[in-house]
Scaffold this active site. Structure first.
Site, PDB file in Angstrom:
ATOM      1  N   TRP A 296     -10.473  -9.569   4.292  1.00 37.06           N
ATOM      2  CA  TRP A 296     -11.103  -8.395   4.997  1.00 37.06           C
ATOM      3  C   TRP A 296      -9.976  -7.547   5.518  1.00 37.06           C
ATOM      4  O   TRP A 296      -9.014  -8.296   6.364  1.00 37.06           O
ATOM      5  CB  TRP A 296     -12.135  -8.979   5.990  1.00 37.06           C
ATOM      6  CG  TRP A 296     -12.718  -7.965   6.646  1.00 37.06           C
ATOM      7  CD1 TRP A 296     -13.634  -7.234   6.185  1.00 37.06           C
ATOM      8  CD2 TRP A 296     -13.165  -8.155   8.349  1.00 37.06           C
ATOM      9  NE1 TRP A 296     -14.141  -6.254   7.377  1.00 37.06           N
ATOM     10  CE2 TRP A 296     -13.977  -6.943   8.438  1.00 37.06           C
ATOM     11  CE3 TRP A 296     -12.758  -8.829   9.216  1.00 37.06           C
ATOM     12  CZ2 TRP A 296     -14.455  -6.788   9.691  1.00 37.06           C
ATOM     13  CZ3 TRP A 296     -13.378  -8.572  10.440  1.00 37.06           C
ATOM     14  CH2 TRP A 296     -14.042  -7.624  10.726  1.00 37.06           C
TER      15      TRP A 296
ATOM     16  N   ASP B 255     -13.070 -18.046   9.958  1.00 40.58           N
ATOM     17  CA  ASP B 255     -13.720 -17.124  10.162  1.00 40.58           C
ATOM     18  C   ASP B 255     -15.001 -17.334   9.468  1.00 40.58           C
ATOM     19  O   ASP B 255     -15.097 -17.498   8.268  1.00 40.58           O
ATOM     20  CB  ASP B 255     -13.262 -15.660   9.451  1.00 40.58           C
ATOM     21  CG  ASP B 255     -14.012 -14.463  10.008  1.00 40.58           C
ATOM     22  OD1 ASP B 255     -15.105 -14.727  10.350  1.00 40.58           O
ATOM     23  OD2 ASP B 255     -13.832 -13.558   9.450  1.00 40.58           O
TER      24      ASP B 255
ATOM     25  N   LYS C  34     -25.041 -11.096   9.955  1.00 44.70           N
ATOM     26  CA  LYS C  34     -25.664 -11.045   8.627  1.00 44.70           C
ATOM     27  C   LYS C  34     -26.963 -12.205   8.838  1.00 44.70           C
ATOM     28  O   LYS C  34     -28.112 -11.791   8.176  1.00 44.70           O
ATOM     29  CB  LYS C  34     -24.822 -11.620   7.462  1.00 44.70           C
ATOM     30  CG  LYS C  34     -23.797 -10.508   7.252  1.00 44.70           C
ATOM     31  CD  LYS C  34     -22.977 -10.270   8.212  1.00 44.70           C
ATOM     32  CE  LYS C  34     -21.673  -9.044   7.653  1.00 44.70           C
ATOM     33  NZ  LYS C  34     -20.725  -8.783   8.504  1.00 44.70           N
TER      34      LYS C  34
END
Length: 402
Positions: free
Chosen positions: A134, A215, A250
């Site tokens: 990312w 993460d 999310k």
């Protein structure tokens, strides 16, 4: 007027994801599709408001409380509930109070707190992220002061992992190096490690005395809440020090509320108390304390049995819809182009896919069909739905060439 003290400031480059969205928004084609987006959409192309969250917020409105400052580390009830979701209520580390969990401003806030803390604790260390990763991972670590390197990860030729290269690179890392790992639903590739591979990584981390930073922004989007926490829980059992960033953006569709957490696994309750004091110092100098509303909603969902059950059902529906879209994309492209096998897309996990599309393909999709993806070929599978899947599949089939 004299020359401005800010005259030397240059224009920063556009964020690669937000830049795509800006271009998409300006497109007037009614068939346009944004596959570069980083959020979950339902089959109507909308960000859903989960019923579990709706109910929690209605209950909160009936007993509205003053909006005073929260503690620096957030709401105790939130931290306890989140800790159990991440590590498991029966975890020995949880029961022995060896884990520090604090409420943060989203998963990005958790990463920021972890990066700043690690730099404070290991000022001479370097950081390592996957290739690719990312985009914000590198920026967050560099802004914290780390020299950021990349370890091999994705193999474009096989659409899988360069696992042996990854291990070899880790074997060359200096002791004390911070290594950032995606716990599940790797962003941007969608390619995850197997349980056996995670165990090899853990052994390498122990051998080289590395600081693992996991993460976990997509817990529940691969196989399930407990299944997706496998890597975090395996590290917790095996390593005396582990950093974890997590998010509900999310999984509870709470993007704008910025609800996340940062956790530190330590060797003892006494060590945890010392780490918490340092984590609080980092938070205090970043944003002082987290916000209230989103954290309260998550706490109510996690601690109310019927809302917890409802949320897990809704999360399952989101996860299964993504899997359905993956399979449908593969099948529909195959119906147009039997000479191309996109089956690897169905095997990936989470919201994102390294589709195998080249920059040239992406450009053609944008210019000829108003379909937007990142130049890397990363697409958000969650942006596909029953109304655009045929259009997207046919367009991809037309632009791919041998």
């Amino acid at each position: 007027m004299t020359s401005s003290l800010l005259a030397h400031v240059e224009m920063a480059p556009k964020d690669p994801i937000l830049g795509v969205t800006e271009t998409y928004n300006a497109d007037t084609n009614p068939k346009k599709v944004n596959l570069g987006v980083g959020v979950y959409y339902d089959d109507n192309g909308k960000v859903p408001l989960l019923q579990a969250i709706r109910t929690a917020e209605l209950q909160m409105a009936e007993t509205a409380l003053p909006r005073n400052y929260l503690p620096i580390d957030g709401m105790p009830a939130y931290n306890k509930a989140v800790k159990e979701v991440i590590f498991g209520a029966d975890s020995e580390a949880v029961k022995s109070n060896r884990i520090v969990t604090v409420q943060t401003l989203g998963g990005t806030g958790g990463l920021k707190i972890g990066a700043d803390l690690a730099k404070r604790l290991y000022p001479e260390s370097q950081a390592w992220i996957s290739d690719p990763s990312w985009e914000n991972h590198r920026a967050l670590l560099e802004f914290a002061g780390f020299k950021v390197n990349a370890y091999p990860y994705y193999d474009a030729a096989t659409h899988g992992l360069k696992f042996n290269d990854m291990l070899s690179c880790m074997d060359q890392m200096a002791p004390g190096s911070l290594v950032l790992l995606h716990a599940c639903c790797h962003n941007p590739t969608g390619v995850d490690l197997s349980a056996a591979q995670w165990q090899e990584v853990i052994e390498m981390v122990k051998k080289k005395n590395l600081l693992p930073f996991l993460d976990m922004a997509y817990q529940g989007f691969s196989e399930g809440l407990n299944e997706d926490a496998h890597a975090v829980r395996a590290f917790t059992k095996a390593c005396p020090a582990v950093l974890v960033s997590s998010s509900f953006s999310k999984s509870m569709s709470l993007y704008g509320e910025r609800v996340g957490a940062f956790s530190v696994v330590t060797a003892s309750a006494e060590e945890a108390a010392r780490l918490l004091s340092q984590v609080k110092r980092v938070i205090r100098t970043n944003y002082s304390n987290p916000s209230t509303h989103g954290g309260m909603a998550v706490t109510k969902v996690l601690t109310t049995p019927e809302l917890r059950t409802q949320w897990e059902q809704e999360l399952t529906q989101m996860r299964e819809r993504i899997k359905t879209m993956r399979r449908s994309l593969v099948e529909k492209i195959r119906s147009h182009r039997a000479d191309f096998d996109f089956n690897y897309v169905a095997n990936q996990r989470g919201m994102f896919s390294y589709s195998g599309l080249t920059k040239e393909h992406v450009t053609k999709l944008r210019e000829e069909f108003s379909i937007y993806a990142l130049d890397s070929g990363r697409i958000c599978v969650a942006a596909l739905n029953s109304t655009n899947i045929d259009y997207v599949s046919e367009a991809i089939a037309k632009v791919i060439v041998r």
